[in-house]
Design a protein around this motif. Structure first.
Motif: not given
Length: 176
Positions: A111-118, A80-83
């Motif tokens: 940018l939080n969502s992009i961090d999760v994507g990366i 699980l990966i979340g922000t």
């Protein structure tokens, strides 16, 4: 001593998932601010997640949640990966608002969502390097978010992990 792969596979997949979690943690983040959370679930928690997905299908009628709920039961574990929500103060406009302070409460910082994507990309690349099977599932992530397994995270994605002769997350039949 003879060590059969079938006897060691489960622990090996768990080790791969641990490496995926490290890859997610070390992935680049906006402004270097680390607000992601990463966890792994196994055993009974996978069944709890599946049950929650079935419950959610009854709420919103998205039938693919049924397919995914059945599908995750084939996983050895799920990463699980979340922000957490934290505006980065760049006033970049990616969220649709001109400024961070103008953004409404239920709109996540892009940018939080992009961090999760990366982080997801980094984790899945690690799994691919180790020849493990994965699939990114927002359905299972949303169910994990509802269960609040990654405390206070606003965006959660799930990555079931398997190592079998056939990827159980590839040819999936619709349910219901």
């Amino acid at each position: 001593m003879i060590s059969n792969e079938r006897d060691t596979r489960h622990e090996h997949v768990l080790q791969i998932a641990r490496q995926m979690m490290t890859a997610a943690r070390t992935a680049p983040k906006a402004k270097g601010v680390d607000i992601i959370e990463v966890a792994m679930i196994t055993g009974d928690e996978i069944k709890k997640l599946s049950d929650k997905m079935i419950e959610m299908t009854e709420e919103h009628g998205m039938k693919f949640f049924l397919r995914d709920a059945d599908n995750i039961l084939n996983a050895e574990c799920i990463v699980l990966i979340g922000t957490k929500e934290q505006a980065q103060g760049l006033n970049c406009g990616h969220c649709g608002f001109a400024t961070c302070t103008g953004r409404t409460e239920n709109v996540p910082c892009a940018l939080n969502s992009i961090d999760v994507g990366i982080a997801i990309g980094s984790a899945c690349a690690m799994a691919a390097d180790m020849r493990a099977d994965t699939r990114v599932m927002f359905s299972a992530g949303l169910a994990a978010q509802r269960l609040n397994w990654l405390k206070d995270c606003k965006t959660v994605m799930a990555i079931p992990v398997s190592a079998s002769s056939k990827n159980p997350f590839f040819d999936r039949k619709p349910k219901g």
